[in-house]
Design a protein around this motif. Sequence first.
Motif, PDB file in Angstrom:
ATOM      1  N   SER A 196     -61.139 -17.360 -11.047  1.00 47.07           N
ATOM      2  CA  SER A 196     -61.937 -16.688 -12.075  1.00 47.07           C
ATOM      3  C   SER A 196     -61.178 -15.478 -12.595  1.00 47.07           C
ATOM      4  N   PRO A 197     -61.611 -14.907 -13.748  1.00 44.29           N
ATOM      5  CA  PRO A 197     -60.885 -13.758 -14.286  1.00 44.29           C
ATOM      6  C   PRO A 197     -60.819 -12.647 -13.248  1.00 44.29           C
ATOM      7  N   ASN A 198     -59.670 -12.038 -13.159  1.00 44.70           N
ATOM      8  CA  ASN A 198     -59.438 -10.904 -12.252  1.00 44.70           C
ATOM      9  C   ASN A 198     -59.460 -11.234 -10.767  1.00 44.70           C
ATOM     10  N   ALA A 199     -59.649 -12.537 -10.426  1.00 47.74           N
ATOM     11  CA  ALA A 199     -59.611 -12.885  -9.007  1.00 47.74           C
ATOM     12  C   ALA A 199     -58.218 -12.585  -8.481  1.00 47.74           C
ATOM     13  N   TYR A 200     -58.114 -12.113  -7.306  1.00 46.55           N
ATOM     14  CA  TYR A 200     -56.843 -11.914  -6.618  1.00 46.55           C
ATOM     15  C   TYR A 200     -55.903 -10.928  -7.292  1.00 46.55           C
ATOM     16  N   ARG A 201     -56.434 -10.005  -8.103  1.00 45.83           N
ATOM     17  CA  ARG A 201     -55.554  -9.043  -8.787  1.00 45.83           C
ATOM     18  C   ARG A 201     -54.709  -8.260  -7.780  1.00 45.83           C
ATOM     19  N   GLY A 202     -55.353  -7.708  -6.766  1.00 43.43           N
ATOM     20  CA  GLY A 202     -54.603  -6.921  -5.782  1.00 43.43           C
ATOM     21  C   GLY A 202     -53.709  -7.800  -4.937  1.00 43.43           C
ATOM     22  N   PHE A 203     -54.189  -8.988  -4.667  1.00 48.93           N
ATOM     23  CA  PHE A 203     -53.473  -9.902  -3.784  1.00 48.93           C
ATOM     24  C   PHE A 203     -52.149 -10.375  -4.382  1.00 48.93           C
ATOM     25  N   ALA A 204     -52.125 -10.608  -5.717  1.00 48.11           N
ATOM     26  CA  ALA A 204     -50.944 -11.191  -6.365  1.00 48.11           C
ATOM     27  C   ALA A 204     -49.707 -10.313  -6.147  1.00 48.11           C
ATOM     28  N   ARG A 205     -49.854  -8.987  -6.314  1.00 51.08           N
ATOM     29  CA  ARG A 205     -48.702  -8.084  -6.168  1.00 51.08           C
ATOM     30  C   ARG A 205     -48.170  -8.098  -4.725  1.00 51.08           C
ATOM     31  N   GLU A 206     -49.122  -8.059  -3.779  1.00 50.68           N
ATOM     32  CA  GLU A 206     -48.719  -8.057  -2.367  1.00 50.68           C
ATOM     33  C   GLU A 206     -47.995  -9.361  -2.024  1.00 50.68           C
ATOM     34  N   PHE A 207     -48.540 -10.460  -2.548  1.00 54.49           N
ATOM     35  CA  PHE A 207     -47.989 -11.784  -2.279  1.00 54.49           C
ATOM     36  C   PHE A 207     -46.550 -11.907  -2.791  1.00 54.49           C
ATOM     37  N   ILE A 208     -46.300 -11.438  -4.037  1.00 56.09           N
ATOM     38  CA  ILE A 208     -44.932 -11.588  -4.563  1.00 56.09           C
ATOM     39  C   ILE A 208     -43.946 -10.688  -3.814  1.00 56.09           C
ATOM     40  N   LYS A 209     -44.414  -9.511  -3.351  1.00 52.38           N
ATOM     41  CA  LYS A 209     -43.515  -8.632  -2.603  1.00 52.38           C
ATOM     42  C   LYS A 209     -43.196  -9.265  -1.226  1.00 52.38           C
ATOM     43  N   ASP A 210     -44.202  -9.942  -0.612  1.00 55.80           N
ATOM     44  CA  ASP A 210     -43.954 -10.651   0.659  1.00 55.80           C
ATOM     45  C   ASP A 210     -42.947 -11.778   0.439  1.00 55.80           C
ATOM     46  N   LEU A 211     -43.139 -12.513  -0.673  1.00 59.36           N
ATOM     47  CA  LEU A 211     -42.216 -13.616  -0.984  1.00 59.36           C
ATOM     48  C   LEU A 211     -40.795 -13.096  -1.177  1.00 59.36           C
ATOM     49  N   GLU A 212     -40.697 -11.942  -1.877  1.00 61.68           N
ATOM     50  CA  GLU A 212     -39.375 -11.369  -2.159  1.00 61.68           C
ATOM     51  C   GLU A 212     -38.639 -11.004  -0.881  1.00 61.68           C
ATOM     52  N   ARG A 213     -39.411 -10.545   0.125  1.00 60.59           N
ATOM     53  CA  ARG A 213     -38.767 -10.180   1.399  1.00 60.59           C
ATOM     54  C   ARG A 213     -38.138 -11.401   2.048  1.00 60.59           C
ATOM     55  N   ILE A 214     -38.820 -12.544   1.925  1.00 57.63           N
ATOM     56  CA  ILE A 214     -38.291 -13.773   2.543  1.00 57.63           C
ATOM     57  C   ILE A 214     -37.171 -14.347   1.689  1.00 57.63           C
ATOM     58  N   ARG A 215     -37.369 -14.270   0.371  1.00 60.41           N
ATOM     59  CA  ARG A 215     -36.410 -14.886  -0.556  1.00 60.41           C
ATOM     60  C   ARG A 215     -36.239 -13.972  -1.766  1.00 60.41           C
ATOM     61  N   PRO A 216     -35.145 -13.192  -1.817  1.00 60.37           N
ATOM     62  CA  PRO A 216     -34.986 -12.165  -2.846  1.00 60.37           C
ATOM     63  C   PRO A 216     -35.117 -12.660  -4.283  1.00 60.37           C
ATOM     64  N   ARG A 217     -34.771 -13.922  -4.545  1.00 60.03           N
ATOM     65  CA  ARG A 217     -34.851 -14.407  -5.941  1.00 60.03           C
ATOM     66  C   ARG A 217     -36.246 -14.862  -6.337  1.00 60.03           C
ATOM     67  N   ALA A 218     -37.201 -14.781  -5.381  1.00 57.23           N
ATOM     68  CA  ALA A 218     -38.530 -15.362  -5.652  1.00 57.23           C
ATOM     69  C   ALA A 218     -39.158 -14.814  -6.930  1.00 57.23           C
ATOM     70  N   ILE A 219     -39.028 -13.499  -7.157  1.00 54.06           N
ATOM     71  CA  ILE A 219     -39.670 -12.885  -8.329  1.00 54.06           C
ATOM     72  C   ILE A 219     -39.081 -13.452  -9.618  1.00 54.06           C
ATOM     73  N   LEU A 220     -37.746 -13.553  -9.649  1.00 45.09           N
ATOM     74  CA  LEU A 220     -37.107 -14.093 -10.860  1.00 45.09           C
ATOM     75  C   LEU A 220     -37.484 -15.564 -11.064  1.00 45.09           C
ATOM     76  N   ASP A 221     -37.624 -16.295  -9.950  1.00 44.29           N
ATOM     77  CA  ASP A 221     -38.002 -17.711 -10.067  1.00 44.29           C
ATOM     78  C   ASP A 221     -39.429 -17.870 -10.584  1.00 44.29           C
ATOM     79  N   ILE A 222     -40.329 -16.961 -10.162  1.00 46.71           N
ATOM     80  CA  ILE A 222     -41.716 -17.032 -10.661  1.00 46.71           C
ATOM     81  C   ILE A 222     -41.718 -16.786 -12.172  1.00 46.71           C
ATOM     82  N   ILE A 223     -40.923 -15.794 -12.612  1.00 45.69           N
ATOM     83  CA  ILE A 223     -40.853 -15.492 -14.047  1.00 45.69           C
ATOM     84  C   ILE A 223     -40.327 -16.713 -14.809  1.00 45.69           C
ATOM     85  N   LYS A 224     -39.266 -17.313 -14.257  1.00 48.04           N
ATOM     86  CA  LYS A 224     -38.666 -18.493 -14.919  1.00 48.04           C
ATOM     87  C   LYS A 224     -39.700 -19.603 -15.019  1.00 48.04           C
ATOM     88  N   SER A 225     -40.463 -19.822 -13.940  1.00 46.37           N
ATOM     89  CA  SER A 225     -41.450 -20.906 -13.995  1.00 46.37           C
ATOM     90  C   SER A 225     -42.523 -20.573 -15.036  1.00 46.37           C
TER      91      SER A 225
END
Length: 304
Positions: A196-225
């Motif tokens: 729904s609108p605004n669901a997981y707003r806070g969660f999304a930022r935390e999630f991408i930063k966690d992903l970045e720690r495991i895989r540094p290119r994750a943020i750029l890959d999300i943008i590309k997708s």
Amino acid sequence: MEASHGGDKGKSRLCSICNQRRPALKRPKTLQQICKECFYEVFEEEIHRVIVDNKLFKPGERIAIGASGGKDSTVLAYVMSELNRRHNYGLDLFLLSVDEGITGYRDDSLETVKRNEVQYGLPLKVVSYKDLYGWTMDEIVKMIGLKNNCTFCGVFRRQALDRGAALLKVDKLATGHNADDIAETVLLNILRGIYSPNAYRGFAREFIKDLERIRPRAILDIIKSGEDFRIATSTKMPEQGTCQRCGYISSQKWCKACVLLEGLNRGLPKLGIGRTRGVNSEHRKNQQIDTKNIQSKPCGTLDF
Ligand SMILES: Nc1ncnc2c1ncn2[C@@H]1O[C@H](COP(=O)(O)OP(=O)(O)OP(=O)(O)O)[C@@H](O)[C@H]1O
């Protein structure tokens, strides 16, 4: 340089570009370990290439830099003025700040922007919520409380930047949205479709930063997708028009800022929160569903 203790393991590394200084960071984009000086050089050169290759600006254009006083827009102001000078882009640059009227927050960061004005010699224009809408964010929070105030702040800021840009008569507005902001927007757009609108707003930022720690290119890959997303040709896209009330950009009869403002002025601050009801619903009904000329388009809108 650190002493070597035998084998490659003990050797202290050197910057993989200049091979002289010690590395200060590892770039997520290239995984290269590089020194501060080389980072500045490649960072500025890459921005220059993006500007030139994508023909972002034309000589003589007036450009406003959205200046919040935060680190990203401060870097943006520096890089834009430096590249404009170094490569003779011929741009007229301005700093544009929105004063939301948040005591102890924006008044402090506006001081940073005023320093940037002097440091980079860029004229500064400040537009305030109080002048544009008759309300400061402090007053809005008093009325609505802390729960939904981000909606007001984001919607008003987005329009205030448009209004400031119109006052400055600029051709373009540059903002300091960074890769994290864009990746967050891509994820939120996906989650909004599923949930729904605004669901997981806070969660999304935390999630991408966690992903970045495991895989540094994750943020750029999300943008590309996100850039590669295609919207089904059967999906009705909003049509860009102007608000019948204030004349600024809107895909509805009234823009979101006017709906929110109407609620505030009538003492009904929840009027425009969540899915828009009232004045715009009739307008929506009247809009023809025309899917014929809708081709697949890149998806993604940035929140402010
Ligand atoms: N009050 C403001 N006045 C002018 N521009 C703004 C303002 N708030 C945000 N922006 C623009 O939108 C971009 C993204 O906003 P965001 O809220 O992420 O920035 P921030 O956290 O204030 O700081 P930063 O400048 O480090 O991005 C900013 O870089 C800036 O260009």
